[in-house]
Design a protein around this motif. Sequence first.
Motif, mmCIF file in Angstrom:
data_model
loop_
_atom_site.group_PDB
_atom_site.id
_atom_site.type_symbol
_atom_site.label_atom_id
_atom_site.label_comp_id
_atom_site.label_asym_id
_atom_site.label_seq_id
_atom_site.Cartn_x
_atom_site.Cartn_y
_atom_site.Cartn_z
ATOM 1 N N GLU A 26 -37.817 -50.635 45.581
ATOM 2 C CA GLU A 26 -37.551 -52.061 45.792
ATOM 3 C C GLU A 26 -36.439 -52.207 46.828
ATOM 4 N N PRO A 27 -36.146 -53.439 47.255
ATOM 5 C CA PRO A 27 -35.059 -53.633 48.229
ATOM 6 C C PRO A 27 -33.737 -53.078 47.702
ATOM 7 N N VAL A 28 -32.927 -52.557 48.613
ATOM 8 C CA VAL A 28 -31.682 -51.898 48.242
ATOM 9 C C VAL A 28 -30.513 -52.451 49.033
ATOM 10 N N TYR A 29 -29.335 -52.279 48.490
ATOM 11 C CA TYR A 29 -28.110 -52.569 49.226
ATOM 12 C C TYR A 29 -27.243 -51.310 49.209
ATOM 13 N N LEU A 30 -26.282 -51.242 50.117
ATOM 14 C CA LEU A 30 -25.414 -50.067 50.154
ATOM 15 C C LEU A 30 -24.377 -50.169 49.052
ATOM 16 N N TYR A 31 -24.385 -49.215 48.151
ATOM 17 C CA TYR A 31 -23.454 -49.184 47.033
ATOM 18 C C TYR A 31 -22.188 -48.400 47.376
ATOM 19 N N GLN A 32 -22.374 -47.322 48.119
ATOM 20 C CA GLN A 32 -21.240 -46.443 48.396
ATOM 21 C C GLN A 32 -21.477 -45.669 49.683
ATOM 22 N N PHE A 33 -20.411 -45.516 50.464
ATOM 23 C CA PHE A 33 -20.437 -44.729 51.694
ATOM 24 C C PHE A 33 -19.286 -43.744 51.607
ATOM 25 N N LYS A 34 -19.591 -42.460 51.743
ATOM 26 C CA LYS A 34 -18.515 -41.473 51.704
ATOM 27 C C LYS A 34 -18.888 -40.259 52.547
ATOM 28 N N VAL A 35 -17.872 -39.546 52.966
ATOM 29 C CA VAL A 35 -18.049 -38.279 53.663
ATOM 30 C C VAL A 35 -17.233 -37.244 52.910
ATOM 31 N N ASN A 36 -17.889 -36.241 52.357
ATOM 32 C CA ASN A 36 -17.193 -35.150 51.688
ATOM 33 C C ASN A 36 -17.010 -34.010 52.689
ATOM 34 N N ILE A 37 -15.765 -33.617 52.855
ATOM 35 C CA ILE A 37 -15.411 -32.617 53.867
ATOM 36 C C ILE A 37 -14.788 -31.408 53.189
ATOM 37 N N LYS A 38 -15.302 -30.241 53.507
ATOM 38 C CA LYS A 38 -14.694 -29.001 53.030
ATOM 39 C C LYS A 38 -14.177 -28.234 54.238
ATOM 40 N N GLY A 39 -12.840 -28.235 54.382
ATOM 41 C CA GLY A 39 -12.245 -27.536 55.504
ATOM 42 C C GLY A 39 -12.457 -26.037 55.408
ATOM 43 N N PRO A 40 -12.448 -25.361 56.551
ATOM 44 C CA PRO A 40 -12.630 -23.907 56.560
ATOM 45 C C PRO A 40 -11.647 -23.206 55.628
ATOM 46 N N ARG A 41 -12.180 -22.457 54.678
ATOM 47 C CA ARG A 41 -11.422 -21.645 53.720
ATOM 48 C C ARG A 41 -10.481 -22.466 52.833
ATOM 49 N N GLU A 42 -10.530 -23.793 52.920
ATOM 50 C CA GLU A 42 -9.644 -24.635 52.119
ATOM 51 C C GLU A 42 -10.394 -25.648 51.254
ATOM 52 N N GLY A 43 -11.613 -26.000 51.649
ATOM 53 C CA GLY A 43 -12.348 -27.019 50.907
ATOM 54 C C GLY A 43 -12.627 -26.578 49.482
ATOM 55 N N GLN A 44 -12.247 -27.413 48.519
ATOM 56 C CA GLN A 44 -12.378 -27.061 47.116
ATOM 57 C C GLN A 44 -13.720 -27.517 46.540
ATOM 58 N N GLU A 45 -14.032 -26.970 45.403
ATOM 59 C CA GLU A 45 -15.295 -27.232 44.722
ATOM 60 C C GLU A 45 -15.398 -28.667 44.231
ATOM 61 N N TRP A 46 -16.639 -29.051 43.882
ATOM 62 C CA TRP A 46 -16.926 -30.223 43.064
ATOM 63 C C TRP A 46 -17.562 -29.687 41.792
ATOM 64 N N SER A 49 -20.762 -28.141 43.708
ATOM 65 C CA SER A 49 -20.655 -27.364 44.941
ATOM 66 C C SER A 49 -19.444 -26.453 44.838
ATOM 67 N N SER A 50 -19.524 -25.319 45.506
ATOM 68 C CA SER A 50 -18.495 -24.291 45.398
ATOM 69 C C SER A 50 -17.420 -24.462 46.469
ATOM 70 N N ASN A 51 -16.365 -23.670 46.360
ATOM 71 C CA ASN A 51 -15.329 -23.666 47.388
ATOM 72 C C ASN A 51 -15.909 -23.195 48.716
ATOM 73 N N ASN A 52 -15.308 -23.639 49.792
ATOM 74 C CA ASN A 52 -15.684 -23.157 51.118
ATOM 75 C C ASN A 52 -14.917 -21.873 51.395
ATOM 76 N N THR A 53 -15.602 -20.756 51.397
ATOM 77 C CA THR A 53 -14.966 -19.463 51.638
ATOM 78 C C THR A 53 -15.171 -18.980 53.067
ATOM 79 N N SER A 54 -15.770 -19.815 53.897
ATOM 80 C CA SER A 54 -16.106 -19.410 55.261
ATOM 81 C C SER A 54 -15.133 -20.004 56.277
ATOM 82 N N ALA A 55 -15.339 -19.643 57.529
ATOM 83 C CA ALA A 55 -14.540 -20.190 58.625
ATOM 84 C C ALA A 55 -15.154 -21.460 59.194
ATOM 85 N N ASP A 56 -16.230 -21.953 58.569
ATOM 86 C CA ASP A 56 -16.946 -23.120 59.069
ATOM 87 C C ASP A 56 -16.683 -24.341 58.194
#
Length: 266
Positions: free
Chosen positions: A92-112, A219-226
């Motif tokens: 059915e027709p929809v509206y935007l409920y939420q807008f987000k960007v989840n960012i996991k920095g290289p070797r620092e981004g933590q899990e969800w 989602s897991s921690n970011n263990t990479s350089a990317d």
Amino acid sequence: MAVTAPHDGSGTRSAYEQRGWCAAPFELEPELLASVRSRVEAISRTARPEVVYEEGSDTVRALHGCHRYDEVCAALVRHPAVVRLAEELVGEPVYLYQFKVNIKGPREGQEWPWHQDFAFWAHEDGMPEPRAVNIAVNLDEVHPANGPLTVLSGSHRLGLVGDGAAESGDDWRSHVSARLTHTVPEEVARALAVEHPPRQVLGGAGAVTAFHPSIVHASSNNTSADRRAVLFLTYNAATNAPAHPKRPAFLVERDTTPVRAAVHTG
């Protein structure tokens, strides 16, 4: 752990209804992808309430409500293929409920941790039913080492399986940190995985995936350089809007007008 490809060839809606997630039959255009990435990087350098950091760090963890003040992000909300996909999956027709960007920095981004999005939307916002859909857009390549989303296929059909708590009353930041308010305990997730196979959602930059509000995921921690950045557009059925949301408007959009897809000129 099984790995998904950007496009699996199965029918989009049937795959979504059966598994609780599906790959979209399109990718974001390279020019638009570049524009969105540029805006995300610029917003990440600003000091705004909508910018969330990893606990005890100056590493950006998430951006919220970018569509409210950025034209490129606002235009993405009305992308014809994205809106069509949301309407097809919600029915059915929809509206935007939420807008987000989840960012996991290289070797620092933590899990969800393991959780279901609908637990937050029901307990914190009062969303009546899980008649919504998450559209995930990879802004970077997502691979096994940089913290990909893992879903338990078919778990969306189980209803809420987490803590079942009422409204937490906590500061909203506890809903977006590595220590989430509403979670599915690790032992419960392990038991569910026996009947609901875990799948990592992988793909190149520009790949688009849809997943159900009730699917159990983590989602897991970011263990990479990317870096791993994924943009999430949550569309809710226009007839399913919470009556009295309390969280900030950049987390729960108050404008419930159905989205009208932009006229495609390409």
